[in-house]
Write an enzyme that holds these catalytic residues in place. Structure first.
Site, PDB file in Angstrom:
ATOM      1  CE  LYS A 160      -2.582   3.500   1.397  1.00 59.62           C
ATOM      2  NZ  LYS A 160      -2.117   4.774   0.863  1.00 59.62           N
ATOM      3  CG  HIS A 161       4.130   3.313  -2.708  1.00 65.69           C
ATOM      4  ND1 HIS A 161       4.628   4.280  -1.866  1.00 65.69           N
ATOM      5  CD2 HIS A 161       5.196   2.907  -3.464  1.00 65.69           C
ATOM      6  CE1 HIS A 161       5.920   4.436  -2.078  1.00 65.69           C
ATOM      7  NE2 HIS A 161       6.295   3.617  -3.042  1.00 65.69           N
ATOM      8  CB  ALA A 162       2.609   7.660  -0.551  1.00 60.97           C
ATOM      9  CB  SER A 163      -2.656   8.491  -2.315  1.00 58.84           C
ATOM     10  OG  SER A 163      -3.304   7.517  -1.513  1.00 58.84           O
ATOM     11  CB  SER A 213       3.376  10.511   9.751  1.00 56.15           C
ATOM     12  OG  SER A 213       2.129   9.813   9.761  1.00 56.15           O
ATOM     13  CD  GLU A 234      12.396   5.085   8.736  1.00 58.14           C
ATOM     14  OE1 GLU A 234      12.157   6.208   9.251  1.00 58.14           O
ATOM     15  OE2 GLU A 234      12.562   4.914   7.526  1.00 58.14           O
ATOM     16  CG  LEU A 235       7.140   5.496  13.228  1.00 60.35           C
ATOM     17  CD1 LEU A 235       6.374   5.567  14.536  1.00 60.35           C
ATOM     18  CD2 LEU A 235       6.206   5.192  12.068  1.00 60.35           C
ATOM     19  CB  CYS A 268      13.009   9.688   8.386  1.00 65.92           C
ATOM     20  SG  CYS A 268      11.274   9.601   7.920  1.00 65.92           S
ATOM     21  CD  GLU A 367      10.610  14.159  10.408  1.00 60.07           C
ATOM     22  OE1 GLU A 367      11.474  13.629   9.687  1.00 60.07           O
ATOM     23  OE2 GLU A 367       9.555  13.581  10.755  1.00 60.07           O
TER      24      GLU A 367
END
Length: 463
Positions: A160-163, A213, A234-235, A268, A367
């Site tokens: 499920k990748h970023a849109s 995030s 991994e945030l 990140c 951040e």
């Protein structure tokens, strides 16, 4: 967020995609489950053959996929080509080493005998269907550093990748298909974030990995915890960059510029908080600010561009709010601090250095995901370490020193998943990668990463 390719250099929507409906999601879940039943019994030589073939195809496609990433999220094209090459390296690294990394372990003979066994081993077996929820900032590398070890271990993947990077997501599915992996071994799910919970709760999905995030990590971790499923997270990160009196100031300042603005500052592990000893503060500041001012901001498709646009309009708004809050509370912009006047279209932001930052400012704790650095002056190493640890995050850290006592102190006391001396943080297939505190848990890459989604099975043979 709609599933669409929107060029961040212009704000123009280039192509939109319909999300998968429930029936199509179910078909992919069924295909993944069926694929695992077959693929888990394959041997390492067959998996390595397929992974090396995928690496060969990606190497051939370097220019194409680099342009795709640049178009979808604004990465400078020279950096996009380097990202694709890094993925090829990781694929080949795991193809070559997976069998050794997952070889049967032999417990100490004294312990075996004491357990009443004639012999015993620990064998690593694949878990099954793993859901990967991935971000847009390194749209190829973030996926490959999960997929290469997971597939080499005998697992199968659902992405499920970023849109905002749908074309990169579909390319990855097609890459593994063209390489010859069995149908269903690696599939892209073009769905919105609202569909993740149902997929993760499905009993055919046994684990999940997420890079993204902190709120996204909390959500996935809570759902997986409720279902008692393994996760790796991994945030965010707000990595400190310590410059101490014995440092090579010229190198430290030059590297600091790259460390801050890599990937347009949207990383990140980019250095974000520059903590400099008073003895060398002025010399470092002058060189660092000069280097940030000299960067070329512009079209990411241009070979001469150093910093392209931020990936999303909202991302730029979030960054502007952090900077504006700091300036309103007394911070000083040594350079930047606003949108560049030369770019009227697209989501650009000027490379920025903020001094006089205090704990009352949001940017001290939050951040900054873009080309914005905060600069601090400290009196000694104690203050530097205390300030470095004054963050909810703990992904990585950078220290510039030639003093062995500084090295030992920082390795002992810095709260981070990595400490990089006299260089900038970078990920490598052979080194474990991950964080502590709110930067997540678990490890990617190296042997640690390939074993995260394995069942460490104790095999005991009685006398």
């Amino acid at each position: 967020m709609p599933i669409a390719t929107v060029d961040p250099a212009t704000g123009e929507t280039l192509e939109s995609f319909e999300p998968l409906d429930d029936a199509k999601v179910e078909a992919r879940l069924a295909a993944a489950h069926a694929a695992f039943g077959q693929y888990r019994t394959s041997d390492f030589s067959e998996r390595a053959r397929l992974m090396n073939r995928a690496a060969d195809l990606l190497e051939e496609d370097n220019a194409f996929i680099a342009r795709t990433m640049t178009t979808e999220m604004g990465k400078p094209v020279k950096a996009a080509r380097a990202e694709a090459a890094k993925c090829v390296k990781a694929m080949r690294w795991y193809a070559e080493r997976a069998e050794e990394l997952l070889a049967d372990e032999q417990p100490a003979q004294a312990d075996v005998a004491d357990s009443g066994a004639e012999r015993a081993i620990v064998r690593y077996r694949p878990l099954g269907v793993v859901l990967a929820v991935m971000p847009w900032n390194f749209p190829l590398w973030q996926v490959v550093r999960f997929a290469a070890p997971a597939l080499m271990a005998g697992n199968v993947g659902l992405l499920k990748h970023a849109s905002n990077v749908p074309q990169t997501a579909l390319y990855l599915q097609d890459l593994f298909r063209r390489a010859g992996f069995p149908e269903g071994c690696f599939q892209t799910l073009l769905v919105g974030s609202g569909a993740v919970e149902g997929i993760l709760r499905d009993e055919r999905v046994v684990a999940a990995t997420l890079t993204g995030s902190e709120p996204a990590g909390r959500s996935v971790a809570s759902i997986a915890g409720d279902e008692i499923k393994k996760t790796v997270l991994e945030l965010g990160g707000s990595d400190p960059y310590l410059v101490l009196p014995s440092a090579d100031i010229e190198r430290a300042a030059a590297t600091a510029v790259t460390a801050r603005v890599q990937n347009n500052g949207q990383s990140c592990i980019a250095a974000k908080r520059f903590i400099v000893h008073a003895d060398v503060y002025d010399a470092f500041r002058d060189r660092f600010v000069a280097g940030m001012r000299e960067l070329t901001v512009g079209d990411p498709a241009d070979e001469g561009t150093d910093v392209g646009p931020l990936a999303t309009e909202q991302g730029r708004k979030d960054l502007e709010e952090l900077v504006d809050d700091a300036l309103a509370r007394g911070a000083t912009a040594l350079c930047g601090g606003q949108r560049p006047k030369e770019q009227e279209r697209g989501w650009y932001y000027s490379p920025t250095v903020l001094a006089d930052v205090t704990p009352q400012m949001r940017i001290h704790r939050e951040e900054a995901f873009g080309p914005v650095a905060t600069l601090y002056r400290v009196a000694d190493l104690d203050e530097a370490v205390t300030l470095a640890n004054d963050s909810p995050f703990g992904l990585s850290s950078n220290v510039w020193t030639r003093d062995d006592s500084d090295v030992e102190r920082c390795v002992r006391d810095l709260q981070a998943g990595g400490v990089f001396f006299n260089g900038m943080t970078a990920s490598h297939p052979g080194l474990p990668f991950g964080g502590v505190k709110r930067s997540g848990y678990g490890r990617e890459l190296a042997g640690h990463g390939i074993r995260e989604f394995c069942n460490a099975t104790t095999v005991w043979y009685g006398r």
